[in-house]
Design a protein around this motif. Structure first.
Motif, PDB file in Angstrom:
ATOM      1  N   HIS A 297     -36.686  -5.567 -13.265  1.00 17.94           N
ATOM      2  CA  HIS A 297     -36.913  -5.505 -14.709  1.00 17.94           C
ATOM      3  C   HIS A 297     -37.725  -4.250 -15.076  1.00 17.94           C
ATOM      4  CE1 HIS A 297     -38.105  -6.691 -18.755  1.00 17.94           C
ATOM      5  NE2 HIS A 297     -37.162  -7.623 -18.693  1.00 17.94           N
ATOM      6  N   PRO A 298     -37.335  -3.556 -16.155  1.00 18.02           N
ATOM      7  CA  PRO A 298     -38.077  -2.354 -16.550  1.00 18.02           C
ATOM      8  C   PRO A 298     -39.573  -2.607 -16.776  1.00 18.02           C
ATOM      9  CG  PRO A 298     -36.006  -2.439 -17.728  1.00 18.02           C
ATOM     10  CD  PRO A 298     -36.121  -3.747 -16.978  1.00 18.02           C
TER      11      PRO A 298
ATOM     12  N   CYS B 127     -34.543  -8.453 -27.167  1.00 16.19           N
ATOM     13  CA  CYS B 127     -35.477  -8.436 -26.034  1.00 16.19           C
ATOM     14  C   CYS B 127     -36.856  -8.047 -26.563  1.00 16.19           C
ATOM     15  CB  CYS B 127     -34.999  -7.429 -24.993  1.00 16.19           C
ATOM     16  SG  CYS B 127     -36.217  -7.173 -23.686  1.00 16.19           S
TER      17      CYS B 127
ATOM     18  N   TYR C 126     -35.107   2.048 -21.336  1.00 18.80           N
ATOM     19  CA  TYR C 126     -33.675   1.817 -21.092  1.00 18.80           C
ATOM     20  C   TYR C 126     -33.009   1.081 -22.252  1.00 18.80           C
ATOM     21  CZ  TYR C 126     -35.407   2.487 -16.331  1.00 18.80           C
ATOM     22  OH  TYR C 126     -36.012   2.984 -15.213  1.00 18.80           O
ATOM     23  N   ALA C 127     -33.763   0.802 -23.307  1.00 19.01           N
ATOM     24  CA  ALA C 127     -33.257  -0.078 -24.374  1.00 19.01           C
ATOM     25  C   ALA C 127     -32.000   0.486 -25.038  1.00 19.01           C
ATOM     26  CB  ALA C 127     -34.348  -0.296 -25.415  1.00 19.01           C
TER      27      ALA C 127
ATOM     28  N   PHE D  35     -39.260  -6.830 -25.197  1.00 21.12           N
ATOM     29  CA  PHE D  35     -39.798  -5.596 -24.593  1.00 21.12           C
ATOM     30  C   PHE D  35     -39.115  -4.347 -25.161  1.00 21.12           C
ATOM     31  CE2 PHE D  35     -40.031  -2.733 -20.715  1.00 21.12           C
ATOM     32  CZ  PHE D  35     -41.383  -2.457 -20.837  1.00 21.12           C
ATOM     33  N   HIS D  36     -38.067  -4.504 -26.002  1.00 23.31           N
ATOM     34  CA  HIS D  36     -37.253  -3.334 -26.346  1.00 23.31           C
ATOM     35  C   HIS D  36     -38.025  -2.190 -27.023  1.00 23.31           C
ATOM     36  CE1 HIS D  36     -36.422  -4.842 -30.552  1.00 23.31           C
ATOM     37  NE2 HIS D  36     -36.385  -3.550 -30.778  1.00 23.31           N
TER      38      HIS D  36
ATOM     39  N   CYS E 117     -30.028  -4.441 -27.053  1.00 27.99           N
ATOM     40  CA  CYS E 117     -31.337  -5.008 -26.682  1.00 27.99           C
ATOM     41  C   CYS E 117     -32.162  -5.362 -27.917  1.00 27.99           C
ATOM     42  CB  CYS E 117     -32.132  -4.012 -25.837  1.00 27.99           C
ATOM     43  SG  CYS E 117     -31.312  -3.518 -24.323  1.00 27.99           S
TER      44      CYS E 117
ATOM     45  N   CYS F 116     -39.275  -0.141 -24.103  1.00 23.73           N
ATOM     46  CA  CYS F 116     -38.430   0.036 -22.926  1.00 23.73           C
ATOM     47  C   CYS F 116     -37.633   1.330 -22.997  1.00 23.73           C
ATOM     48  CB  CYS F 116     -37.475  -1.148 -22.814  1.00 23.73           C
ATOM     49  SG  CYS F 116     -36.383  -1.026 -21.398  1.00 23.73           S
TER      50      CYS F 116
ATOM     51  N   PRO G  14     -31.746 -11.081 -24.015  1.00 17.35           N
ATOM     52  CA  PRO G  14     -30.957 -11.020 -22.777  1.00 17.35           C
ATOM     53  C   PRO G  14     -30.988 -12.342 -22.016  1.00 17.35           C
ATOM     54  CG  PRO G  14     -33.037  -9.877 -22.494  1.00 17.35           C
ATOM     55  CD  PRO G  14     -32.990 -10.302 -23.926  1.00 17.35           C
TER      56      PRO G  14
ATOM     57  N   CYS H 128     -32.626  -9.330 -18.338  1.00 19.94           N
ATOM     58  CA  CYS H 128     -32.412  -7.966 -18.842  1.00 19.94           C
ATOM     59  C   CYS H 128     -30.918  -7.697 -18.995  1.00 19.94           C
ATOM     60  CB  CYS H 128     -33.035  -6.979 -17.847  1.00 19.94           C
ATOM     61  SG  CYS H 128     -32.752  -5.271 -18.272  1.00 19.94           S
ATOM     62  N   TRP H 129     -30.544  -7.022 -20.090  1.00 18.41           N
ATOM     63  CA  TRP H 129     -29.137  -6.690 -20.335  1.00 18.41           C
ATOM     64  C   TRP H 129     -28.592  -5.685 -19.331  1.00 18.41           C
ATOM     65  CZ3 TRP H 129     -26.250  -9.846 -22.649  1.00 18.41           C
ATOM     66  CH2 TRP H 129     -26.630 -10.524 -23.815  1.00 18.41           C
ATOM     67  N   LEU H 130     -29.449  -4.962 -18.631  1.00 23.04           N
ATOM     68  CA  LEU H 130     -28.958  -3.939 -17.694  1.00 23.04           C
ATOM     69  C   LEU H 130     -28.013  -4.521 -16.656  1.00 23.04           C
ATOM     70  CD1 LEU H 130     -32.098  -1.792 -16.755  1.00 23.04           C
ATOM     71  CD2 LEU H 130     -30.164  -1.108 -18.156  1.00 23.04           C
TER      72      LEU H 130
END
Ligand code: SF4
Length: 344
Positions: free
Chosen positions: A252-253, A289, A297-298, A291-292, A302, A295, A307, A320-322
């Motif tokens: 997770h990021p 999310c 990577y968002a 955390f977006h 997100c 983040c 997610p 996480c969507w990743l």
């Protein structure tokens, strides 16, 4: 499920805790799932404001009422449905099945009562010991945590910080609970004393065959004492796994950010990279999310949709969507090179 229950001391399923006032609703816990295995130590990790202490208080059925409310969820402690218990039933469960060590000995110990009397009182209430037996047991407990029994007649102010923390551990362990919850138990101590207290807790946990929920923001402590780790953000678990899953294969990021903000000899010369921004206001959580906003990577998705939890192995999962289209484990890193395969 039955098989799982036999192996676990604590299971929390889809827990939601809100604090409601006239002006706002603070969503402290939002769909939290957590498992502590029998005989193991789970580290509950996250920044201040993630909801770690509220989680612990929910396990003790001590969320401050009337503002605090368990909106939904189930907590099973040693096979018992905690949220359905009366206050009288909880009195017996607290101390006998579960007990908690708080972070600040100054506010957790009674300044006008001797340490021996404080431990003896717990034994009289929970183990129904006579006054004389409780006093004798209290001395033994002090000795177990490395304090001479002869000091049982002294008051908290006569002890150093490290010794006071040992008294708190003795109090927490007095009734040999099946689960010990330790909330940042060494935060107030200097590094040397901290190491001694952690070692002591580890030894006692093994001697007494207990399970432990260690609440901390310190990954060094997690590495020292934990078997499993759950990373918490904005009132929910965003990644969980064994110590190795989290330290060697983090996904997770946010978990990655926690580690990047720590000094690491292998990155000597590189500057630390703290996570930008702050934990969101639980009265005003971001959509999607949580955390977006922090983040790197968002994506647009997100910020729209929460997610799902992605499972990488029997022990390891991350929310996480990743990993939406991922069947295998992949490193969460912009430096990840697919041609190099999965790095473990
Ligand atoms: Fe970042 Fe999106 Fe994963 Fe949340 S879901 S941690 S915003 S990549």
């Amino acid at each position: 499920m039955e098989e799982l229950t036999n192996k676990t001391i604590l299971e929390i399923e889809n827990l939601h805790v809100h604090f409601v006032s006239k002006v706002e609703t603070v969503k402290a816990i939002n769909g939290l799932d957590l498992v502590v295995h029998k005989g193991k130590t789970l580290g509950l990790v996250g920044e201040t404001g993630a909801g770690k202490t509220t989680t612990a208080l929910a396990v003790l059925n001590m969320v401050a009422k009337p503002q605090g409310k368990v909106i939904a969820g189930k907590i099973t402690l040693d096979g018992e449905d905690i949220l359905s218990k009366t206050e009288d039933q909880m009195e017996s469960i607290r101390g006998n099945t579960v007990s908690m060590i708080f972070q600040d000995p100054m506010t957790s110990l009674n300044p006008v009562m001797t340490v021996g009397d404080q431990i003896a009182e717990v034994l009289q209430i929970h183990k129904k010991l006579s006054k004389a037996d409780a006093a004798r047991e209290a001395k033994k407990m002090l000795e177990t945590v490395g304090i001479p029994g002869t000091r049982s007649g002294e008051y908290p102010h006569q002890f150093s910080g490290g010794m006071k923390q040992r008294v708190l551990i003795a109090l927490g362990l007095a009734c040999t609970p099946k689960l010990l919850i330790a909330d940042e138990p060494t935060t107030a101590l200097d590094v040397t004393i901290q190491a001694q207290v952690l070692e002591l807790m580890k030894d006692l946990k093994n001697q007494m065959d207990m399970s432990m929920l260690m609440i901390t923001h310190d990954l060094g402590i997690v590495a020292e004492v934990c078997d499993d780790v759950a990373v918490m953000y904005a009132g929910t678990i965003i990644e969980s796994g064994t110590l190795e899953d989290i330290f060697d294969r983090k996904r997770h990021p946010y978990t990655e950010g926690l580690f990047n903000s720590l000094p690491d000899v292998s990155r000597r010369g590189q500057s630390l990279k703290p996570i930008g921004g702050q934990m969101p206001n639980p009265a005003d959580l971001p959509q999607g999310c949580a955390f977006h906003p922090r983040c790197e990577y968002a994506t647009e998705k997100c910020s729209r949709e929460e997610p799902p939890m992605h499972r990488f192995s029997e022990t390891h999962c991350a929310k996480c969507w990743l990993y939406e289209h991922t069947d295998e484990c992949m490193l969460v890193s912009k430096d990840y090179d697919p041609s190099q395969g999965v790095q473990e």
